[in-house]
Design a protein around this motif. Structure first.
Motif, PDB file in Angstrom:
ATOM      1  N   ARG A 130      -7.431   5.602   9.191  1.00 42.25           N
ATOM      2  CA  ARG A 130      -6.822   6.414   8.145  1.00 42.25           C
ATOM      3  C   ARG A 130      -5.395   5.930   7.897  1.00 42.25           C
ATOM      4  N   SER A 131      -5.008   5.828   6.650  1.00 44.11           N
ATOM      5  CA  SER A 131      -3.663   5.331   6.338  1.00 44.11           C
ATOM      6  C   SER A 131      -2.582   6.220   6.951  1.00 44.11           C
ATOM      7  N   ALA A 132      -2.833   7.514   7.021  1.00 43.74           N
ATOM      8  CA  ALA A 132      -1.840   8.430   7.589  1.00 43.74           C
ATOM      9  C   ALA A 132      -1.597   8.144   9.064  1.00 43.74           C
ATOM     10  N   ASP A 133      -2.597   7.550   9.741  1.00 43.60           N
ATOM     11  CA  ASP A 133      -2.454   7.198  11.157  1.00 43.60           C
ATOM     12  C   ASP A 133      -1.977   5.763  11.345  1.00 43.60           C
ATOM     13  N   LEU A 157       0.820  -1.215   0.000  1.00 47.31           N
ATOM     14  CA  LEU A 157       0.000   0.000   0.000  1.00 47.31           C
ATOM     15  C   LEU A 157       0.857   1.270   0.000  1.00 47.31           C
ATOM     16  N   LYS A 158       2.113   1.120  -0.382  1.00 46.32           N
ATOM     17  CA  LYS A 158       2.987   2.290  -0.431  1.00 46.32           C
ATOM     18  C   LYS A 158       2.410   3.339  -1.375  1.00 46.32           C
ATOM     19  N   GLY A 159       2.298   4.570  -0.887  1.00 44.43           N
ATOM     20  CA  GLY A 159       1.745   5.654  -1.682  1.00 44.43           C
ATOM     21  C   GLY A 159       0.244   5.800  -1.575  1.00 44.43           C
ATOM     22  N   PHE A 160      -0.436   4.826  -0.929  1.00 42.73           N
ATOM     23  CA  PHE A 160      -1.883   4.923  -0.778  1.00 42.73           C
ATOM     24  C   PHE A 160      -2.211   5.928   0.315  1.00 42.73           C
TER      25      PHE A 160
END
Length: 452
Positions: free
Chosen positions: A179-182, A93-96
């Motif tokens: 959330r992916s950022a978290d 999921l790199k970049g997702f």
């Protein structure tokens, strides 16, 4: 739902030892479809940007099962807990940048609506959404301590819970939205200071709240998050699924004489005013039109049954069977890759494989289409209105013309033109008195002790 892109991470790295099977646990069928594919179908309805299945043992089986579904495989080896398992999807999921669903391959019946509800609770202030449930027996599930608004104060694994915490009835299903950022920063901080020395996914809840962000729980029914770890649990979930589907079928206008004895596949489609008698099994790919009747003890898979058709009892319809309107297929008939035109009949004791049978044709008892020579399959064509006499063998490839008649007991190896009579059997010879003389001779030999 939010407007964020969605990714799904499905954990399927467990060995599934309680199944005692050479088949990967998440590939055991539920209503005719591997449980993992049930879950992926629900995920697909969200139109996700990415799907990752995390595997361990028997990975090649899972890879084969999801081939062509747009799913990426990540490997957890060695296995150090659920948080560690989710981390293995980070590279895929790199970049997702969006919302991530964390699901379990052995929890197959989570609905798209529930997934959407989880995602819909994520916002800038809410880092984690947990799916909770209240089972009749909380057993060894992890517990969730939350206020009336669903805000989570604490989550704890059963092994690490105090008696007071074990008294909590709200349990953790393990499913989350983050959330992916978290997600990735939180996972990087998870430790293994616990009884099992594993990295627990629920620990991200405490880490998020310590950062000043919210973690909330939404609830669903125990049935929706039922996990399958053994054959007994699989049977239990199957029974619950079938009970729901039977009720849906009856609500939609299908008559089930003995509902508890009828078994549906995940994709069975049945029209209105269809009657299903007891002990009928549907495999995948069955479509039944309005007004049809399926009599008892029939096994149907991959077949289409037309309007007002009559099937059974004791019929086997295999994939590729297509029955037109007002057809009749009676007891002990097997059909495979064969089309029956409207009004055609095969009433008893018949095998029809790789055949096209015209409208109104009548197939007599004991007829067989000889479609296989040990190496290749061949097709039989029977024209509209043709009559095939009982105990006939039609050796494919062969065509019986429209309106033709095949005499009983014939072995047909060449085409028969329309409206012709074809017979292929030895001449009958009669010897008057022979049977009486035979019996007398044999009786005399038996009495004398002599053997012929």
């Amino acid at each position: 739902m939010t407007n964020q892109p969605v990714a799904a991470i499905i954990l399927a790295a467990g060995r599934g030892t309680r199944m005692k099977s050479d088949l990967h646990k998440v590939l055991h069928p539920l209503a005719g479809r591997p449980m993992l594919l049930h879950l992926l179908a629900s995920v697909d309805a969200l139109e996700p940007a990415a799907k990752v299945v995390v595997v361990g043992a028997q990975r090649e089986q899972v890879e084969a099962a999801v081939a062509g579904t747009g799913t990426t495989i990540a490997v957890q080896d060695p296995q150090h807990g659920t948080a560690h398992a989710v981390q293995q999807a980070e590279t895929a999921l790199k970049g997702f940048d969006g919302d991530v669903l964390i699901l379990y391959g052995d929890v197959p019946l989570v609905s798209t609506a529930t997934m959407a509800a989880m995602l819909g609770q994520l916002d800038d202030a809410t880092a984690v959404v947990v799916l909770g449930f209240r089972p009749d027996d909380a057993a060894a599930y992890g517990r969730i301590e939350a206020d009336a608004t669903g805000r989570i104060a604490k989550m704890v694994e059963f092994k690490d819970a105090s008696p007071a915490e074990r008294a909590i009835t709200l349990c953790n299903s393990g499913l989350m939205a983050v959330r992916s950022a978290d997600l990735w920063p939180l996972l990087a901080r998870v430790g293994n200071d616990n009884a099992a020395k594993e990295y627990y996914l629920p620990d991200i809840v405490g880490l998020a709240t310590s950062d000043g962000k919210r973690a909330i729980v939404i609830e669903t029914t125990p049935e929706e998050v039922a996990g399958i770890n053994s054959r007994a649990e699989l049977a239990g979930v199957e029974a619950a699924w079938q009970a729901v589907r039977r009720r849906q079928m009856m609500d939609n206008g299908v008559t089930l004489i003995a509902p508890e004895t009828v078994w549906f596949a995940f994709d069975t489609e049945i029209g209105r005013d269809v009657t299903i008698e007891p002990n009928v099994f549907f495999g995948p790919g069955v479509r039944i039109a309005d007004g049809a009747t399926v009599h008892a003890f029939s096994h149907i898979s991959g077949a289409t049954i037309g309007t007002d058709a009559e099937v059974g009892p004791f019929v086997r319809l295999r994939p590729g069977a297509e029955l037109g309107a007002n057809t009749k297929v009676g007891n002990f008939v097997e059909i495979k890759k064969a089309k029956l035109g409207d009004g055609a009949k095969a009433s008893h004791l018949t095998y029809l494989g790789d055949a096209d049978i015209g409208a109104g044709a009548n197939i007599g008892a004991g007829t067989i289409t000889c479609n296989y020579d040990g190496y290749f399959k061949y097709r039989t064509v029977i024209g509209a209105g043709a009559f095939i006499g009982s105990n006939s063998a039609l050796v494919a490839p062969v065509t019986i013309g429209a309106g033709a008649i095949v005499g009983a007991g014939s072995v047909i190896t060449r085409d028969v033109e329309a409206d012709a009579l074809a017979t292929a059997r030895g001449d009958q010879a009669t010897k008057p008195g022979w049977a009486a003389r035979f019996r007398a001779a044999q009786t005399a030999k038996k009495s004398s002790g002599k053997k012929a």
